[in-house]
Design a protein around this motif. Structure first.
Motif, mmCIF file in Angstrom:
data_model
loop_
_atom_site.group_PDB
_atom_site.id
_atom_site.type_symbol
_atom_site.label_atom_id
_atom_site.label_comp_id
_atom_site.label_asym_id
_atom_site.label_seq_id
_atom_site.Cartn_x
_atom_site.Cartn_y
_atom_site.Cartn_z
ATOM 1 N N ALA A 188 1.232 22.939 -7.249
ATOM 2 C CA ALA A 188 1.525 23.863 -6.101
ATOM 3 C C ALA A 188 0.919 25.160 -6.201
ATOM 4 O O ALA A 188 0.694 25.617 -7.572
ATOM 5 N N ALA A 189 0.665 25.807 -5.217
ATOM 6 C CA ALA A 189 0.003 27.265 -5.330
ATOM 7 C C ALA A 189 0.853 28.290 -5.796
ATOM 8 O O ALA A 189 2.305 28.372 -5.476
ATOM 9 N N PRO A 190 0.408 29.063 -6.761
ATOM 10 C CA PRO A 190 1.368 30.032 -7.401
ATOM 11 C C PRO A 190 1.581 31.072 -6.353
ATOM 12 O O PRO A 190 1.153 31.502 -5.378
ATOM 13 N N VAL A 191 2.697 31.648 -6.525
ATOM 14 C CA VAL A 191 3.504 32.737 -5.506
ATOM 15 C C VAL A 191 2.695 34.016 -6.173
ATOM 16 O O VAL A 191 3.081 34.329 -7.188
ATOM 17 N N THR A 192 2.312 34.881 -5.355
ATOM 18 C CA THR A 192 1.901 36.126 -5.545
ATOM 19 C C THR A 192 2.936 37.173 -5.208
ATOM 20 O O THR A 192 3.406 37.127 -4.348
ATOM 21 N N THR A 193 3.215 38.102 -6.128
ATOM 22 C CA THR A 193 4.091 39.246 -6.140
ATOM 23 C C THR A 193 3.321 40.498 -5.877
ATOM 24 O O THR A 193 2.275 40.831 -6.534
ATOM 25 N N VAL A 194 3.773 41.261 -4.661
ATOM 26 C CA VAL A 194 3.014 42.690 -4.441
ATOM 27 C C VAL A 194 4.148 43.415 -4.502
ATOM 28 O O VAL A 194 5.644 43.283 -4.683
ATOM 29 N N ARG A 195 3.880 44.828 -4.504
ATOM 30 C CA ARG A 195 4.717 45.797 -4.353
ATOM 31 C C ARG A 195 4.759 46.752 -3.274
ATOM 32 O O ARG A 195 3.951 46.948 -2.518
ATOM 33 N N LEU A 196 6.150 46.877 -2.777
ATOM 34 C CA LEU A 196 6.362 47.401 -1.588
ATOM 35 C C LEU A 196 7.134 48.842 -1.644
ATOM 36 O O LEU A 196 8.179 49.110 -2.512
ATOM 37 N N SER A 197 6.539 49.859 -1.310
ATOM 38 C CA SER A 197 7.177 51.228 -1.344
ATOM 39 C C SER A 197 7.502 51.797 0.098
ATOM 40 O O SER A 197 6.589 51.707 0.905
ATOM 41 N N VAL A 198 8.810 52.126 0.429
ATOM 42 C CA VAL A 198 8.819 52.841 1.723
ATOM 43 C C VAL A 198 9.556 54.016 1.512
ATOM 44 O O VAL A 198 10.616 54.244 0.808
ATOM 45 N N SER A 199 9.438 55.100 2.282
ATOM 46 C CA SER A 199 10.199 56.575 2.502
ATOM 47 C C SER A 199 10.294 56.584 3.928
ATOM 48 O O SER A 199 9.782 55.824 4.811
ATOM 49 N N SER A 200 10.882 57.608 4.087
ATOM 50 C CA SER A 200 11.523 57.921 5.489
ATOM 51 C C SER A 200 11.713 59.336 5.469
ATOM 52 O O SER A 200 11.623 60.036 4.869
ATOM 53 N N VAL A 201 11.624 59.767 7.151
ATOM 54 C CA VAL A 201 11.875 61.094 7.523
ATOM 55 C C VAL A 201 12.736 61.029 8.624
ATOM 56 O O VAL A 201 12.635 60.375 9.863
ATOM 57 N N PRO A 202 14.235 61.292 8.471
ATOM 58 C CA PRO A 202 14.632 61.892 6.987
ATOM 59 C C PRO A 202 15.076 60.982 5.944
ATOM 60 O O PRO A 202 14.946 59.696 6.092
ATOM 61 N N ASN A 203 15.037 61.521 4.900
ATOM 62 C CA ASN A 203 15.379 60.697 3.517
ATOM 63 C C ASN A 203 16.820 59.926 3.680
ATOM 64 O O ASN A 203 17.720 60.480 4.302
ATOM 65 N N GLY A 204 16.671 58.842 2.942
ATOM 66 C CA GLY A 204 18.212 58.161 2.725
ATOM 67 C C GLY A 204 18.330 57.111 3.700
ATOM 68 O O GLY A 204 19.564 56.774 4.056
ATOM 69 N N ALA A 205 17.613 56.691 4.479
ATOM 70 C CA ALA A 205 17.602 55.616 5.561
ATOM 71 C C ALA A 205 17.726 54.228 4.702
ATOM 72 O O ALA A 205 17.079 54.036 3.641
ATOM 73 N N ARG A 206 18.312 53.430 5.261
ATOM 74 C CA ARG A 206 18.549 52.221 4.695
ATOM 75 C C ARG A 206 17.433 50.989 5.224
ATOM 76 O O ARG A 206 17.120 51.148 6.339
ATOM 77 N N VAL A 207 16.830 50.236 4.191
ATOM 78 C CA VAL A 207 15.542 49.607 4.303
ATOM 79 C C VAL A 207 15.867 48.003 4.362
ATOM 80 O O VAL A 207 16.579 47.826 3.329
ATOM 81 N N TYR A 208 15.533 47.069 5.282
ATOM 82 C CA TYR A 208 15.825 46.053 5.119
ATOM 83 C C TYR A 208 14.359 45.098 5.443
ATOM 84 O O TYR A 208 13.609 45.668 6.162
ATOM 85 N N LEU A 209 14.149 43.964 4.681
ATOM 86 C CA LEU A 209 12.816 43.098 4.701
ATOM 87 C C LEU A 209 13.309 41.672 4.889
ATOM 88 O O LEU A 209 13.896 41.263 3.868
ATOM 89 N N ASP A 210 13.116 41.252 6.200
ATOM 90 C CA ASP A 210 13.510 39.809 6.603
ATOM 91 C C ASP A 210 14.935 39.778 6.363
ATOM 92 O O ASP A 210 15.576 38.834 5.739
ATOM 93 N N ASN A 211 15.613 40.757 6.743
ATOM 94 C CA ASN A 211 17.092 40.973 6.755
ATOM 95 C C ASN A 211 17.644 41.039 5.123
ATOM 96 O O ASN A 211 18.857 40.788 4.912
ATOM 97 N N ARG A 212 16.795 41.294 4.139
ATOM 98 C CA ARG A 212 17.247 41.423 2.986
ATOM 99 C C ARG A 212 17.444 42.970 2.734
ATOM 100 O O ARG A 212 16.256 43.846 3.062
ATOM 101 N N ASP A 213 18.462 43.429 2.221
ATOM 102 C CA ASP A 213 18.773 44.800 2.146
ATOM 103 C C ASP A 213 18.150 45.508 0.697
ATOM 104 O O ASP A 213 18.210 44.910 -0.350
ATOM 105 N N LEU A 214 16.921 46.126 1.070
ATOM 106 C CA LEU A 214 16.319 46.886 -0.208
ATOM 107 C C LEU A 214 16.787 47.874 -0.806
ATOM 108 O O LEU A 214 16.381 48.579 -1.759
ATOM 109 N N GLY A 215 17.924 48.501 -0.234
ATOM 110 C CA GLY A 215 18.581 49.740 -0.486
ATOM 111 C C GLY A 215 18.260 50.973 0.394
ATOM 112 O O GLY A 215 17.542 50.877 1.391
ATOM 113 N N VAL A 216 18.284 52.306 0.058
ATOM 114 C CA VAL A 216 18.023 53.472 0.892
ATOM 115 C C VAL A 216 16.721 54.023 0.247
ATOM 116 O O VAL A 216 16.344 53.916 -0.761
ATOM 117 N N THR A 217 16.105 54.767 1.249
ATOM 118 C CA THR A 217 14.739 55.264 0.917
ATOM 119 C C THR A 217 15.135 56.557 0.096
ATOM 120 O O THR A 217 16.106 57.100 0.222
#
Length: 261
Positions: free
Chosen positions: A68-97
């Motif tokens: 099986a091909a190995p799964v590669t992990t990458v890093r995602l950083s998200v900021s926002s204007v204004p700050n404190g917005a909620r972030v979802y990735l494929d409907n997964r809640d990553l928290g607030v900016t």
């Protein structure tokens, strides 16, 4: 008296001949059965170790399946204007900016959603085959929000190419007419806007017509007539100079500012 050759009565004669005893026959038969069973189990014990060898040989002949091909992990950083917005990735809640270096599985088509109260939600497909640093500029309801990729280096403005010919000198004025040279340092427009970094910006005139809207690269300079209103999502990266004055930032980094000039 009895004659010498006459048989004697009682127990004096030879015993009569007899057949095999039934008990003896039963013992012989039991012995044969025991010997046969022992031979069968001994033969089975000799054949038993050969079975795993055959199984191993059969298994060795079958080629292994692809790993099986190995799964590669990458890093995602998200900021926002204004700050404190909620972030979802494929409907997964990553928290607030700001979301800093969140580990995710690498993939090309990931659905990013950034939401904040009173702001237009940002929904966009992003390529996560590599680590990303993104900024969501969430505009008030009714205006389109913008996603800025901070991990992509902004190209420097192109300078004059080497070997470019020198511009021709202006033609001399007709005789009898003196030319008035342009005042040195006078801007082409009354309001000059300089961008030192990525920032969504919209410029409208006094009638509300949009003169410019977009996210220009760093180093861009734009000129506008007086009476314009400038709205930007990253005020620290936008400098404005009026009537040739030294340009000054509109505000702090990441601050949303609207000003008229």
């Amino acid at each position: 008296m009895r004659s010498p050759g006459a048989p004697r009565g009682g127990g004096g004669g030879a015993p009569p001949a007899r057949g095999l005893s039934p008990a003896l026959l039963a013992g012989v038969a039991t012995g044969v059965i025991i010997l046969g069973a022992g031979g069968y189990y001994a033969l089975s014990a000799l054949r038993a170790p050969a079975a795993p060898a055959a199984t191993t040989a059969a298994g060795a002949a079958t080629p292994p399946g692809p790993a099986a091909a190995p799964v590669t992990t990458v890093r995602l950083s998200v900021s926002s204007v204004p700050n404190g917005a909620r972030v979802y990735l494929d409907n997964r809640d990553l928290g607030v900016t700001p979301v800093q270096s969140f580990p995710v599985d690498a993939r090309r088509d990931a659905q990013l959603r950034v939401e904040a109260p009173g702001r237009t939600s940002l929904k966009q497909t992003v390529d996560l085959s590599r680590s990303r640093n993104l900024r969501a500029q969430l505009q008030p309801s009714g205006q389109a929000s913008v996603l800025v990729d901070l991990s992509t280096p902004v190209p420097a403005p192109a300078g004059p190419a080497s070997g470019t010919s020198t511009p021709a000198a202006p033609a001399p004025a007709p005789a009898g007419k003196a030319t008035t040279p342009a005042a040195p340092g006078k801007p082409a427009q009354a309001v000059n806007v300089m961008f030192s970094g990525a920032s969504w910006t919209r410029v409208t005139d006094a009638a509300g017509r949009v003169l410019y809207q977009g996210t220009p690269p760093a180093g861009t300079v734009k000129g506008f007539p007086k009476g314009v209103t400038i709205r930007t999502g990253n005020a620290g990266a936008v400098k404005v100079g009026v009537n040739g004055a030294a340009p000054a930032p509109l505000g702090q980094a990441g601050q949303v500012v609207t000003r008229s000039f």
